[in-house]
Design a protein around this motif. Structure first.
Motif, PDB file in Angstrom:
ATOM      1  N   THR A  20      19.627  10.293  81.321  1.00 44.00           N
ATOM      2  CA  THR A  20      19.480   8.935  81.038  1.00 44.00           C
ATOM      3  C   THR A  20      19.378   8.129  82.248  1.00 44.00           C
ATOM      4  O   THR A  20      20.073   8.317  83.025  1.00 44.00           O
ATOM      5  CB  THR A  20      20.592   8.565  79.984  1.00 44.00           C
ATOM      6  OG1 THR A  20      20.367   7.074  79.725  1.00 44.00           O
ATOM      7  CG2 THR A  20      21.854   8.638  80.307  1.00 44.00           C
ATOM      8  N   LEU A  21      18.931   6.801  82.337  1.00 43.15           N
ATOM      9  CA  LEU A  21      19.009   6.080  83.331  1.00 43.15           C
ATOM     10  C   LEU A  21      19.936   4.878  82.905  1.00 43.15           C
ATOM     11  O   LEU A  21      20.032   3.832  83.459  1.00 43.15           O
ATOM     12  CB  LEU A  21      17.567   5.391  83.609  1.00 43.15           C
ATOM     13  CG  LEU A  21      16.698   6.616  84.198  1.00 43.15           C
ATOM     14  CD1 LEU A  21      15.424   5.914  84.851  1.00 43.15           C
ATOM     15  CD2 LEU A  21      17.430   7.066  85.809  1.00 43.15           C
ATOM     16  N   ALA A 134      10.827   0.684  85.829  1.00 41.00           N
ATOM     17  CA  ALA A 134       9.234   1.166  85.640  1.00 41.00           C
ATOM     18  C   ALA A 134       9.170   1.915  84.086  1.00 41.00           C
ATOM     19  O   ALA A 134       8.237   2.298  83.929  1.00 41.00           O
ATOM     20  CB  ALA A 134       9.031   2.339  86.632  1.00 41.00           C
ATOM     21  N   GLY A 135      10.289   1.782  83.397  1.00 37.66           N
ATOM     22  CA  GLY A 135      10.103   2.310  82.059  1.00 37.66           C
ATOM     23  C   GLY A 135      10.477   3.892  82.167  1.00 37.66           C
ATOM     24  O   GLY A 135      10.239   4.509  80.876  1.00 37.66           O
ATOM     25  N   CYS A 136      11.080   4.402  83.065  1.00 37.09           N
ATOM     26  CA  CYS A 136      11.501   5.698  82.856  1.00 37.09           C
ATOM     27  C   CYS A 136      12.687   5.753  82.198  1.00 37.09           C
ATOM     28  O   CYS A 136      13.568   4.897  82.108  1.00 37.09           O
ATOM     29  CB  CYS A 136      11.698   6.480  84.427  1.00 37.09           C
ATOM     30  SG  CYS A 136      10.238   6.430  85.319  1.00 37.09           S
ATOM     31  N   ARG A 137      12.829   6.896  81.451  1.00 37.75           N
ATOM     32  CA  ARG A 137      14.120   7.171  80.669  1.00 37.75           C
ATOM     33  C   ARG A 137      15.126   8.384  81.428  1.00 37.75           C
ATOM     34  O   ARG A 137      16.163   8.212  80.911  1.00 37.75           O
ATOM     35  CB  ARG A 137      13.790   7.491  79.322  1.00 37.75           C
ATOM     36  CG  ARG A 137      13.003   6.555  78.607  1.00 37.75           C
ATOM     37  CD  ARG A 137      12.785   7.198  76.956  1.00 37.75           C
ATOM     38  NE  ARG A 137      12.212   8.371  76.909  1.00 37.75           N
ATOM     39  CZ  ARG A 137      11.149   8.648  76.582  1.00 37.75           C
ATOM     40  NH1 ARG A 137      10.157   7.807  76.405  1.00 37.75           N
ATOM     41  NH2 ARG A 137      10.771  10.092  76.015  1.00 37.75           N
ATOM     42  N   GLY A 158      25.383  11.293  88.158  1.00 46.61           N
ATOM     43  CA  GLY A 158      24.871  11.738  86.826  1.00 46.61           C
ATOM     44  C   GLY A 158      24.029  12.897  86.668  1.00 46.61           C
ATOM     45  O   GLY A 158      23.534  13.106  85.546  1.00 46.61           O
ATOM     46  N   PHE A 159      23.482  13.507  87.802  1.00 47.85           N
ATOM     47  CA  PHE A 159      22.582  14.429  87.776  1.00 47.85           C
ATOM     48  C   PHE A 159      23.338  16.042  87.453  1.00 47.85           C
ATOM     49  O   PHE A 159      24.341  16.144  87.676  1.00 47.85           O
ATOM     50  CB  PHE A 159      21.706  14.883  88.990  1.00 47.85           C
ATOM     51  CG  PHE A 159      20.866  13.676  89.411  1.00 47.85           C
ATOM     52  CD1 PHE A 159      19.449  13.966  88.962  1.00 47.85           C
ATOM     53  CD2 PHE A 159      21.161  12.386  90.064  1.00 47.85           C
ATOM     54  CE1 PHE A 159      18.579  12.880  89.263  1.00 47.85           C
ATOM     55  CE2 PHE A 159      20.324  11.652  90.331  1.00 47.85           C
ATOM     56  CZ  PHE A 159      19.027  11.719  89.929  1.00 47.85           C
TER      57      PHE A 159
END
Length: 161
Positions: A20-21, A134-137, A158-159
């Motif tokens: 998640t971002l 940019a809309g990435c999740r 968080g990776f």
């Protein structure tokens, strides 16, 4: 009797995912004269030199760096940390059209003499923030086990492997 193995000497590719971002840490405040900003096309040579110093096994030149990191339409941004005009760290965001919900963190590098100053952290946090905008999740990255210094940073951000 123990048997010595060269298996650890062979780098292994690792893909890591931040599912998640949400909750991307705030951009750290870097001491002056350090500044995080977008790389400019006219800096392709300096960026190639930085990447060549950081990834000694890789071959970088200005034309290839310009093509891959500054003019590729899937690379949304290449961030750099600059100190009085000298590029000392970088990371790039790639969003592929076939998977627009995923931002790829690419080419994270820090000058050897500037490591352990939080410059890669700032670059990666900047890229993650841009991925969210940019809309990435989610975010992903590829690394190798011979780049051990980066793996704890990615885990802290968080990776997951």
């Amino acid at each position: 009797m123990s048997e010595k193995s060269d298996a650890l000497a062979v780098p292994v590719d690792v893909t890591m995912r931040r599912p998640t971002l949400f909750g991307v840490p705030a951009m750290p405040i870097l001491a002056a004269p350090l500044v995080v900003r977008r790389a400019q096309v006219e800096e392709a040579g300096a960026l190639a030199a930085l990447l060549g110093r950081a990834f000694e096994a890789e071959s970088w030149d200005a034309a290839g760096t310009e093509r891959e990191l500054l003019c590729d339409e899937t690379v949304r941004a290449t961030l750099v940390v600059a100190a009085e005009g000298r590029l000392v760290a970088t990371a790039s965001l790639q969003v592929r059209p076939d998977v627009p919900e995923c931002g790829w963190v690419r080419w994270v590098a820090t000058d050897l003499d500037r490591r352990r100053e939080g410059l890669a952290r700032a670059s990666v946090i900047g890229v993650l923030a841009m991925a969210g905008q940019a809309g990435c999740r989610e975010a992903r990255l590829h690394t190798k086990t011979d780049r051990l210094a980066g793996i704890p940073l990615y885990l802290q951000l968080g990776f997951e492997p």
